[in-house]
Enzyme design. Structure first.
Site, PDB file in Angstrom:
ATOM      1  N   GLN A  38      -8.476   4.248   1.943  1.00 47.85           N
ATOM      2  CA  GLN A  38      -8.113   2.794   1.751  1.00 47.85           C
ATOM      3  C   GLN A  38      -9.396   1.643   1.801  1.00 47.85           C
ATOM      4  OE1 GLN A  38      -7.103  -0.533   3.610  1.00 47.85           O
ATOM      5  NE2 GLN A  38      -6.388   0.070   5.020  1.00 47.85           N
ATOM      6  N   ARG A  40     -10.411  -1.195   2.686  1.00 48.52           N
ATOM      7  CA  ARG A  40     -10.832  -1.862   4.056  1.00 48.52           C
ATOM      8  C   ARG A  40     -11.772  -1.075   4.788  1.00 48.52           C
ATOM      9  NH1 ARG A  40      -6.340  -5.994   6.723  1.00 48.52           N
ATOM     10  NH2 ARG A  40      -5.953  -3.776   6.931  1.00 48.52           N
ATOM     11  N   GLY A  59       7.839  -6.262  18.464  1.00 48.59           N
ATOM     12  CA  GLY A  59       8.084  -5.122  17.565  1.00 48.59           C
ATOM     13  C   GLY A  59       7.780  -5.319  16.346  1.00 48.59           C
ATOM     14  N   GLN A  62       7.368  -6.060  10.218  1.00 52.02           N
ATOM     15  CA  GLN A  62       7.863  -5.698   8.748  1.00 52.02           C
ATOM     16  C   GLN A  62       7.763  -4.268   8.399  1.00 52.02           C
ATOM     17  OE1 GLN A  62       4.876  -7.477   6.566  1.00 52.02           O
ATOM     18  NE2 GLN A  62       5.270  -7.624   4.395  1.00 52.02           N
ATOM     19  N   GLU A  79      -1.808  -0.240   7.393  1.00 47.99           N
ATOM     20  CA  GLU A  79      -2.457   0.506   8.032  1.00 47.99           C
ATOM     21  C   GLU A  79      -2.765  -0.360   9.968  1.00 47.99           C
ATOM     22  OE1 GLU A  79      -6.501   3.366   8.786  1.00 47.99           O
ATOM     23  OE2 GLU A  79      -5.400   2.796   6.604  1.00 47.99           O
ATOM     24  N   ARG A  80      -3.033  -2.463   9.288  1.00 49.65           N
ATOM     25  CA  ARG A  80      -3.436  -2.475  10.706  1.00 49.65           C
ATOM     26  C   ARG A  80      -1.876  -2.227  11.631  1.00 49.65           C
ATOM     27  NH1 ARG A  80      -2.875  -7.652  10.343  1.00 49.65           N
ATOM     28  NH2 ARG A  80      -3.972  -8.473  11.762  1.00 49.65           N
ATOM     29  N   GLU A 112      -2.104  -4.664  -2.317  1.00 46.44           N
ATOM     30  CA  GLU A 112      -1.913  -5.605  -0.905  1.00 46.44           C
ATOM     31  C   GLU A 112      -3.104  -6.005  -0.320  1.00 46.44           C
ATOM     32  OE1 GLU A 112      -0.947  -5.501   2.991  1.00 46.44           O
ATOM     33  OE2 GLU A 112      -3.330  -3.995   2.260  1.00 46.44           O
ATOM     34  N   ASN A 113      -4.587  -5.591   0.060  1.00 47.00           N
ATOM     35  CA  ASN A 113      -5.356  -5.943   0.481  1.00 47.00           C
ATOM     36  C   ASN A 113      -5.795  -7.727   0.109  1.00 47.00           C
ATOM     37  OD1 ASN A 113      -6.658  -4.470   3.074  1.00 47.00           O
ATOM     38  ND2 ASN A 113      -6.067  -2.955   1.974  1.00 47.00           N
TER      39      ASN A 113
END
Length: 279
Positions: A38, A40, A59, A62, A79-80, A112-113
């Site tokens: 990761q 971040r 819910g 995604q 991860e968030r 992605e980040n």
């Protein structure tokens, strides 16, 4: 599932279809571990709370992306959502399982980040550095693949040559990237931590810091008489090279030969300069 990444990811994985075709599964949270790659390091607690409230009401909309690792799973993207789901006490989370090696996992997580644009400038710089190292890319090649300008990549990577305490201040938001770039302009690199403290204490904005750096540099005495006698052409070339390398550059000529001296201030700074020379 990972929309918005298309161009960058396809460029890094040519010939591979990275659109998730697998079935979405419900995976137990206790069987999932965070991404070891990761990029971040800092997660906004307030944003996590807001996401947790949304998940509690609606819910997880995604699915996250995970990979099998032994008897468990590791998060590739999401991860968030994983952390927020833990916060509200969910037992399972929708997920897509991908077959990815360590390098692909790291690249996908970084991309992605970067696409989300929620990395700190230092995290972004470290992400660029990792991609360049693992894919053997130059700054220009990385910029092309990510659809960013080469100066954008170079300016971020330059931040990695700042002292650790300055990088930390940028990471937690005490200083901006603009502050970091201004501090890099100091001729006396050893004074950077001191000037950083002055900046924080007096709450200087970027323009005020740039003006301070200019005054301090103007007060640095010229080292030799030879510097004063340099012709305009040589001084212009030195100025151009300083802009390219982001450090002090000196050209010395003697009849038909001479030398170019490029200063560096740490091992990371040396690696940065060598990378620029290879481009």
């Amino acid at each position: 599932m990972v929309k918005g990444l298309g161009k960058g990811i396809n460029a890094l994985f040519p010939g591979e279809d990275l659109e998730p075709l697998e079935v979405v599964q419900q995976i137990s949270l206790v069987d999932i571990k965070p991404n070891p790659f990761q990029p971040r390091k800092v997660f906004d607690e307030e944003a996590l709370k807001e996401l947790a409230e949304s998940i509690k009401e609606h819910g997880v909309l995604q699915p996250i992306i995970i990979r099998k690792k032994g008897s468990k799973f590791e998060i590739v993207v999401g991860e968030r959502r994983y952390r927020a789901s833990q916060e509200v006490g969910l037992e399972e989370i929708p997920a897509v399982v991908r077959e990815l090696n360590d390098q692909q996992m790291m690249e996908l997580a970084i991309l992605e980040n970067l696409q989300r644009e929620d990395l700190t400038p230092i995290e972004e710089a470290e992400a660029y550095q990792k991609l360049m190292e693992h894919l053997s890319l130059t700054q220009e090649q990385l910029a092309f693949r990510l659809g960013k300008s080469r100066p954008h990549i170079a300016n971020h990577i330059r931040l990695l040559s700042l002292p650790e305490e300055v990088r930390a201040a940028i990471s937690i938001g005490e200083l901006s990237m603009g502050h970091g770039r201004a501090l890099l302009g100091l001729k006396k690199k050893k004074t950077i931590p001191l000037i950083m403290q002055k900046t924080l204490k007096e709450n200087l904005n970027v323009r005020q810091l740039e003006a301070l750096v200019q005054r301090l540099n103007d007060n640095v005495p010229r080292e030799t008489k030879q510097e004063e006698n340099k012709d305009i052409f040589t001084k212009e070339k030195e100025s151009e090279l300083r802009e390219i390398f982001g450090t002090s550059v000196s050209i010395t000529k003697n009849k038909n030969k001479g030398k170019i001296e490029i200063e560096f201030y740490s091992e990371d700074d040396l690696e940065r300069i060598l990378q620029l020379l290879e481009d």
